[in-house]
Design a protein around this motif. Structure first.
Motif, PDB file in Angstrom:
ATOM      1  N   LEU A  41       0.697  -1.160  -0.051  1.00  0.00           N
ATOM      2  CA  LEU A  41       0.114  -0.014   0.102  1.00  0.00           C
ATOM      3  C   LEU A  41       0.927   1.269   0.135  1.00  0.00           C
ATOM      4  O   LEU A  41       0.623   2.330  -0.724  1.00  0.00           O
ATOM      5  CB  LEU A  41      -0.979   0.069   1.107  1.00  0.00           C
ATOM      6  CG  LEU A  41      -2.267  -1.150   1.190  1.00  0.00           C
ATOM      7  CD1 LEU A  41      -2.930  -1.053   2.500  1.00  0.00           C
ATOM      8  CD2 LEU A  41      -3.154  -0.781  -0.042  1.00  0.00           C
ATOM      9  N   LEU A  42       2.036   1.242   0.667  1.00  0.00           N
ATOM     10  CA  LEU A  42       2.949   2.520   0.715  1.00  0.00           C
ATOM     11  C   LEU A  42       3.615   2.583  -0.713  1.00  0.00           C
ATOM     12  O   LEU A  42       3.557   3.664  -1.083  1.00  0.00           O
ATOM     13  CB  LEU A  42       3.957   2.171   1.812  1.00  0.00           C
ATOM     14  CG  LEU A  42       4.997   2.970   1.903  1.00  0.00           C
ATOM     15  CD1 LEU A  42       4.777   4.604   2.222  1.00  0.00           C
ATOM     16  CD2 LEU A  42       6.192   2.717   2.890  1.00  0.00           C
ATOM     17  N   LEU A  43       3.985   1.207  -1.347  1.00  0.00           N
ATOM     18  CA  LEU A  43       4.460   1.425  -2.602  1.00  0.00           C
ATOM     19  C   LEU A  43       3.517   2.033  -3.599  1.00  0.00           C
ATOM     20  O   LEU A  43       3.964   2.779  -4.562  1.00  0.00           O
ATOM     21  CB  LEU A  43       4.837  -0.075  -2.943  1.00  0.00           C
ATOM     22  CG  LEU A  43       6.382  -0.363  -2.360  1.00  0.00           C
ATOM     23  CD1 LEU A  43       6.438  -1.612  -2.724  1.00  0.00           C
ATOM     24  CD2 LEU A  43       7.534   0.472  -2.818  1.00  0.00           C
ATOM     25  N   ALA A  44       2.323   1.737  -3.477  1.00  0.00           N
ATOM     26  CA  ALA A  44       1.033   2.063  -4.470  1.00  0.00           C
ATOM     27  C   ALA A  44       1.031   3.561  -4.280  1.00  0.00           C
ATOM     28  O   ALA A  44       0.622   4.188  -5.222  1.00  0.00           O
ATOM     29  CB  ALA A  44      -0.041   1.347  -3.898  1.00  0.00           C
ATOM     30  N   ARG A  45       1.024   4.183  -3.177  1.00  0.00           N
ATOM     31  CA  ARG A  45       0.815   5.310  -2.904  1.00  0.00           C
ATOM     32  C   ARG A  45       2.032   6.193  -3.599  1.00  0.00           C
ATOM     33  O   ARG A  45       1.804   7.227  -4.050  1.00  0.00           O
ATOM     34  CB  ARG A  45       0.669   5.717  -1.256  1.00  0.00           C
ATOM     35  CG  ARG A  45      -0.639   5.513  -0.597  1.00  0.00           C
ATOM     36  CD  ARG A  45      -0.745   6.245   0.447  1.00  0.00           C
ATOM     37  NE  ARG A  45       0.002   5.552   1.525  1.00  0.00           N
ATOM     38  CZ  ARG A  45      -0.458   4.469   2.279  1.00  0.00           C
ATOM     39  NH1 ARG A  45      -1.334   3.727   2.173  1.00  0.00           N
ATOM     40  NH2 ARG A  45       0.651   4.073   3.193  1.00  0.00           N
ATOM     41  N   GLU A  46       3.378   5.744  -3.332  1.00  0.00           N
ATOM     42  CA  GLU A  46       4.452   6.262  -3.928  1.00  0.00           C
ATOM     43  C   GLU A  46       4.448   6.241  -5.525  1.00  0.00           C
ATOM     44  O   GLU A  46       4.762   7.221  -6.129  1.00  0.00           O
ATOM     45  CB  GLU A  46       5.806   5.634  -3.432  1.00  0.00           C
ATOM     46  CG  GLU A  46       5.993   5.898  -1.967  1.00  0.00           C
ATOM     47  CD  GLU A  46       7.239   4.947  -1.401  1.00  0.00           C
ATOM     48  OE1 GLU A  46       7.602   4.015  -2.270  1.00  0.00           O
ATOM     49  OE2 GLU A  46       7.539   5.354  -0.309  1.00  0.00           O
ATOM     50  N   LEU A  47       3.858   5.074  -5.957  1.00  0.00           N
ATOM     51  CA  LEU A  47       3.973   4.915  -7.495  1.00  0.00           C
ATOM     52  C   LEU A  47       2.701   5.919  -7.883  1.00  0.00           C
ATOM     53  O   LEU A  47       3.060   6.709  -9.120  1.00  0.00           O
ATOM     54  CB  LEU A  47       3.352   3.568  -7.742  1.00  0.00           C
ATOM     55  CG  LEU A  47       2.990   3.255  -9.033  1.00  0.00           C
ATOM     56  CD1 LEU A  47       4.106   3.719 -10.173  1.00  0.00           C
ATOM     57  CD2 LEU A  47       2.535   1.765  -9.449  1.00  0.00           C
ATOM     58  N   ILE A  48       1.613   6.183  -7.387  1.00  0.00           N
ATOM     59  CA  ILE A  48       0.775   7.302  -7.616  1.00  0.00           C
ATOM     60  C   ILE A  48       1.424   8.505  -7.763  1.00  0.00           C
ATOM     61  O   ILE A  48       1.137   9.335  -8.826  1.00  0.00           O
ATOM     62  CB  ILE A  48      -0.307   7.100  -6.796  1.00  0.00           C
ATOM     63  CG1 ILE A  48      -1.358   5.620  -7.024  1.00  0.00           C
ATOM     64  CG2 ILE A  48      -1.395   8.400  -7.053  1.00  0.00           C
ATOM     65  CD1 ILE A  48      -2.382   5.455  -6.148  1.00  0.00           C
ATOM     66  N   ARG A  49       2.291   8.863  -6.737  1.00  0.00           N
ATOM     67  CA  ARG A  49       2.586  10.162  -6.588  1.00  0.00           C
ATOM     68  C   ARG A  49       3.827  10.315  -7.805  1.00  0.00           C
ATOM     69  O   ARG A  49       3.927  11.361  -8.457  1.00  0.00           O
ATOM     70  CB  ARG A  49       3.548  10.403  -5.260  1.00  0.00           C
ATOM     71  CG  ARG A  49       4.046  11.664  -4.980  1.00  0.00           C
ATOM     72  CD  ARG A  49       4.696  11.923  -3.606  1.00  0.00           C
ATOM     73  NE  ARG A  49       5.859  11.310  -3.458  1.00  0.00           N
ATOM     74  CZ  ARG A  49       5.933  10.369  -2.883  1.00  0.00           C
ATOM     75  NH1 ARG A  49       5.020   9.855  -1.964  1.00  0.00           N
ATOM     76  NH2 ARG A  49       7.152   9.762  -2.700  1.00  0.00           N
ATOM     77  N   TYR A  50       4.601   9.321  -8.046  1.00  0.00           N
ATOM     78  CA  TYR A  50       5.532   9.440  -9.188  1.00  0.00           C
ATOM     79  C   TYR A  50       5.014   9.764 -10.510  1.00  0.00           C
ATOM     80  O   TYR A  50       5.585  10.189 -11.287  1.00  0.00           O
ATOM     81  CB  TYR A  50       6.586   8.321  -9.114  1.00  0.00           C
ATOM     82  CG  TYR A  50       7.639   8.606  -7.917  1.00  0.00           C
ATOM     83  CD1 TYR A  50       8.802   9.560  -7.955  1.00  0.00           C
ATOM     84  CD2 TYR A  50       7.669   7.968  -6.781  1.00  0.00           C
ATOM     85  CE1 TYR A  50       9.588   9.762  -7.094  1.00  0.00           C
ATOM     86  CE2 TYR A  50       8.691   7.943  -5.820  1.00  0.00           C
ATOM     87  CZ  TYR A  50       9.628   9.368  -6.021  1.00  0.00           C
ATOM     88  OH  TYR A  50      10.581   9.233  -4.800  1.00  0.00           O
ATOM     89  N   CYS A  51       3.841   8.825 -10.438  1.00  0.00           N
ATOM     90  CA  CYS A  51       3.198   9.011 -11.880  1.00  0.00           C
ATOM     91  C   CYS A  51       2.628  10.362 -12.134  1.00  0.00           C
ATOM     92  O   CYS A  51       2.624  10.941 -13.165  1.00  0.00           O
ATOM     93  CB  CYS A  51       2.026   7.879 -12.137  1.00  0.00           C
ATOM     94  SG  CYS A  51       2.777   6.147 -12.239  1.00  0.00           S
ATOM     95  N   GLY A  52       1.914  10.873 -10.904  1.00  0.00           N
ATOM     96  CA  GLY A  52       1.614  12.295 -11.268  1.00  0.00           C
ATOM     97  C   GLY A  52       2.504  13.399 -11.357  1.00  0.00           C
ATOM     98  O   GLY A  52       2.193  14.426 -12.283  1.00  0.00           O
ATOM     99  N   ASP A  53       3.538  13.210 -11.058  1.00  0.00           N
ATOM    100  CA  ASP A  53       4.949  14.043 -11.218  1.00  0.00           C
ATOM    101  C   ASP A  53       5.389  14.045 -12.535  1.00  0.00           C
ATOM    102  O   ASP A  53       5.494  14.860 -13.191  1.00  0.00           O
ATOM    103  CB  ASP A  53       6.007  13.600 -10.358  1.00  0.00           C
ATOM    104  CG  ASP A  53       5.726  14.058  -8.728  1.00  0.00           C
ATOM    105  OD1 ASP A  53       4.916  14.885  -8.618  1.00  0.00           O
ATOM    106  OD2 ASP A  53       6.661  13.607  -7.821  1.00  0.00           O
TER     107      ASP A  53
END
Length: 210
Positions: A41-53
């Protein structure tokens, strides 16, 4: 009667002991699953953030920064997949959303820069999430059209709009039932409205130029 009660008590004790033995045997697995759930879940949140960036930087034309964020996003997706391989039941909710975001980021960065489009197998994500990401990317294409219209680059805006139309047609005529891809029917309805609004924006821009 006492003997019957005694036998029943023995059966109850044996039943409880069997349940206890089972719970003891899986406690380690459950703990491991819980820890991996928190990690994924932590990785998923990080992935979403990096994709948004990645998407935001692409819109701003910052290629090198966008590519760096994109590569980090891919590495996060790879970490997620390693966990999902061992715990496939964890693939739901935010994980699926993160995969959709990665597909969307892949399309956007390819749209803006000379970068080959990575498909689902290359990214290591299930097809259903990649298809959803394709649908979501239409909204980012509309954003690009609006940016181009602000710069009075109507020809380029029209090219992007044509791409939006073609992708819409592909998704709309997709041969498999759209229910196989969660939310695809609703996304297609949204895309139709986006196309109408974008077409109107281009019409107004042309009218203003004349």
């Amino acid at each position: 009667m006492d003997r019957v009660k005694s036998e029943n008590m023995i059966e109850v004790i044996m039943l409880v002991q069997k349940i206890k033995g089972y719970l003891d045997s899986i406690s380690h697995t459950l703990q491991e699953r819980f820890e991996n759930r928190e990690r994924v879940l932590l990785l998923a949140r990080e992935l979403i953030r990096y994709c948004g960036d990645t998407i935001s930087l692409s819109h701003k034309g910052k290629k090198e920064e966008a590519l760096r964020k994109y590569q980090v996003a891919i590495s996060k997706a790879s970490e997620i997949q390693k966990i999902i391989d061992n715990f496939p039941e964890l693939l739901y909710g935010d994980i699926g959303t993160a995969y959709q975001e990665l597909a969307e980021a892949s399309i956007v960065i390819s749209l803006y820069f000379d970068v080959d489009l990575k498909l689902s197998k290359e990214l290591g994500i299930p097809d259903i999430y990649y298809i959803s990401g394709i649908a979501d990317a239409i909204g980012e294409m509309r954003r690009r059209v609006l940016e181009l219209l602000k710069k009075n680059e109507i020809g380029e805006a029209e090219k992007t709009y044509e791409m939006m139309e073609e992708i819409y047609e592909l998704l709309w005529s997709f041969e498999y039932p759209k229910s196989l891809v969660p939310g695809l029917r609703q996304k297609i309805d949204v895309i139709r409205r986006l196309l109408e609004e974008t077409n109107h924006d281009i019409f107004l821009a042309k009218l203003g130029r004349s």
